[in-house]
Design an enzyme around this catalytic site. Structure first.
Site, PDB file in Angstrom:
ATOM      1  N   HIS A   1     -10.684  -5.901  -0.717  1.00 51.15           N
ATOM      2  CA  HIS A   1     -11.531  -5.626   0.451  1.00 51.15           C
ATOM      3  C   HIS A   1     -12.784  -4.925  -0.061  1.00 51.15           C
ATOM      4  CE1 HIS A   1      -8.778  -6.923   3.557  1.00 51.15           C
ATOM      5  NE2 HIS A   1      -7.812  -6.210   3.031  1.00 51.15           N
TER       6      HIS A   1
ATOM      7  N   GLU B   1       0.802  -1.239   0.000  1.00 46.56           N
ATOM      8  CA  GLU B   1       0.000   0.000   0.000  1.00 46.56           C
ATOM      9  C   GLU B   1       0.828   1.280   0.000  1.00 46.56           C
ATOM     10  OE1 GLU B   1      -3.114  -0.298   3.015  1.00 46.56           O
ATOM     11  OE2 GLU B   1      -3.013  -2.459   2.855  1.00 46.56           O
TER      12      GLU B   1
ATOM     13  N   GLU C   1      -6.453 -10.552  -0.208  1.00 45.11           N
ATOM     14  CA  GLU C   1      -7.066 -10.283   1.095  1.00 45.11           C
ATOM     15  C   GLU C   1      -8.588 -10.140   0.999  1.00 45.11           C
ATOM     16  OE1 GLU C   1      -5.252  -6.991   3.094  1.00 45.11           O
ATOM     17  OE2 GLU C   1      -3.238  -7.506   2.452  1.00 45.11           O
TER      18      GLU C   1
ATOM     19  N   ASN D   1       1.781  -5.278  -3.049  1.00 47.81           N
ATOM     20  CA  ASN D   1       0.411  -5.556  -2.629  1.00 47.81           C
ATOM     21  C   ASN D   1      -0.357  -4.247  -2.450  1.00 47.81           C
ATOM     22  OD1 ASN D   1      -1.561  -7.531  -1.770  1.00 47.81           O
ATOM     23  ND2 ASN D   1      -1.282  -6.812   0.332  1.00 47.81           N
TER      24      ASN D   1
ATOM     25  N   ASP E   1     -12.483  -9.879   1.229  1.00 46.48           N
ATOM     26  CA  ASP E   1     -13.632 -10.030   2.119  1.00 46.48           C
ATOM     27  C   ASP E   1     -14.758  -9.189   1.515  1.00 46.48           C
ATOM     28  OD1 ASP E   1     -11.781  -8.273   4.730  1.00 46.48           O
ATOM     29  OD2 ASP E   1     -12.635  -7.473   2.872  1.00 46.48           O
TER      30      ASP E   1
END
Ligand code: G3I
Length: 462
Positions: A352, A276, A382, A317, A384
């Site tokens: 996300h 990030e 990651e 990432n 969700d």
């Protein structure tokens, strides 16, 4: 896809319920009284709608019809939104769980994830929207002759390893968590235990016990490990900033990366070297490293990582870079630059997301193909999908099916692109999510049981 002309025989009465002010009742009355009739080619059109006028639904409005089919039929709607960009048509068949269709502003066909066996069926279409002035227009329901077995029985599109973030404390103190982990996933990402503020909380004071335990557990159980994350602005321990005044920040970075990667060389084969680095406008975020070393800190980290363990795959990432936005553009530029120097092997797209706020399959696949074009691997790292934020009008069952659609779209996009080499969700199960159980964001529920989302992911990637 060709639309076969199976004949959906039958005349359907259409009634519209829901909150419709008098003024609109007049506009819709024609449809209320009119009847849906089967026409040639299994197309059900609002009969009598002059000029092909479509069915118009307000938020919470419901349209109902009844059809009779003579064999297995796949179902599709032709729909669009007006007055807003987000809204869902919840299609339930014979009173079963609703299937979500997310129209856009343009007319488009949307497959309803259901297979109608031969017989008489009640179809209800409810419109769920965030704003009162939203409208959904539906002008066709189509039934296409479908193969004998439901799509669910088909094998995965392409097998892709399924991973999850793990927390050592949960792994050690919750046997059900550990069992569900081993049963469901083949790869783990330490959620926090390999971040710099965990591994080197003070200069030269190394804390490897938790990371060692997770790597050892993974090896005992044949699980792969994603190293996360060597350099992450938000989780850089405070002592690093002092190197600016009294010391050599480049040396600090090199020592950290080299010590960690060499410890796990051969056991951790993929690392998020930098996490990030960009803001939502594609600019470089300010953090301890950028302040001390300038924008070149990102490339420097990859250089030190390549030097530390030449056998490892080095990833960048990023969060919210899955669609065509300024952060994705900045990430693509960075990756192309690092790739040209032989310093990077892959990109992690975190995914996300939330119901009503997630990339479509087409958007994600397009981004995955951009990285395939550059010649690097790409992973979903990651994922969700939060579902707790919606208004209570939508049932949990309906939200879980919508969530399954979002996961299915992402897994299908990954399966479709050979460069997509792993699919990781950000937690073993809902009760262990960083977002909290009330968001129900993961593949297993609060009792660690599979959800429709897991079935959907399995159908795409095995
Ligand atoms: O372990 C301590 C505990 O001893 C202490 O009592 C407690 C209270 O402060 O804090 C605990 O540490 C917390 C840690 O999670 C472990 O639970 C930290 O405060 C908390 O900040 C940390 O949050 C993590 C977050 O990254 C930090 O940035 C989340 O668990 C983790 O899921 C999240 O993961 C990030 C990825 O690394 C990068 N992508 C985004 C993703 C979500 O933010």
């Amino acid at each position: 896809m060709g639309w076969l002309t199976g004949v959906a025989v039958g005349v359907a009465a259409l009634s519209i319920g829901g909150v419709v002010p008098a003024a609109h009742a007049a506009a819709l009355r024609g449809l209320e009284a009119e009847r849906m009739s089967a026409s040639k080619g299994s197309v059900l059109r609002a009969a009598g709608a002059s000029g092909g006028r479509a069915l118009k639904l307000r938020p919470r409005g419901v349209a109902r019809t009844v059809v009779r089919t003579h064999g297995p039929r796949a179902v599709a709607l032709r729909a669009r939104l007006r007055g807003c960009r987000r809204g869902s048509l919840l299609v339930s068949i014979d009173g079963g769980p609703a299937r979500r269709v997310r129209p856009g502003l343009r007319w488009a066909r949307h497959r309803v994830r259901a297979l109608l066996p031969a017989g008489r069926h009640r179809i209800a279409i409810r419109f769920a929207a965030p704003r009162h002035r939203c409208r959904a227009h539906v002008d066709r329901i189509r039934f296409r002759r479908a193969g004998g077995s439901a799509p669910a029985s088909a094998g995965p599109l392409r097998r892709v390893p399924l991973g999850t973030a793990v927390d050592l404390h949960d792994l050690r103190h919750d046997a059900a968590y550990e069992q569900a982990l081993r049963k469901t996933y083949v790869s783990i990402t330490p959620e926090n235990e390999m971040k710099m503020d965990w591994l080197q909380p003070a200069e030269g004071r190394w804390n490897f016990a938790a990371a060692d335990a997770l790597v050892a557990y993974a090896q005992r159980n044949g699980l792969a490990v994603r190293g996360h994350a060597l350099i992450f602005g938000e989780q850089t321990p405070p002592w690093v900033s002092r190197k600016w005044l009294f010391g050599d920040p480049a040396r600090t970075m090199r020592t950290h990366i080299r010590t960690v990667m060499r410890r796990y060389a051969g056991r951790v084969r993929v690392w998020d070297v930098v996490n990030e680095a960009f803001d939502d406008y594609g600019g470089l975020k300010t953090n301890a490293w950028s302040r001390m070393l300038g924008p070149g800190y990102v490339e420097l980290a990859f250089r030190y990582a390549r030097e530390a363990d030449p056998t490892a795959k080095l990833f960048y990432n990023e969060i919210n870079a899955e669609t065509d936005n300024r952060k994705r553009a900045a990430t693509l530029r960075l990756v192309e630059r690092l790739k040209a120097k032989g310093l990077i092997d892959g990109v992690g797209l975190q995914m996300h997301t939330a119901l009503g706020w997630a990339p479509t399959r087409e958007q994600l696949e397009s981004t995955l193909r951009e990285y395939e074009r550059i010649g690097v691997e790409v992973e979903i790292t990651e994922m969700d999908v939060m579902i707790g934020h919606l208004d209570a009008a939508e049932s949990i069952d309906s939200r879980l099916l919508g969530q399954a659609d979002v996961y299915r779209d992402a897994a299908t996009a990954c399966a479709a692109v050979a460069a997509c080499t792993r699919f990781t969700v950000w937690g073993v199960a809902d009760a262990y999510s960083w977002k909290g159980i009330e968001e129900r964001p993961l593949l297993l529920d609060g009792a660690l049981q599979p959800k429709p989302a897991l079935t959907a992911v399995r159908q795409a990637i095995g």
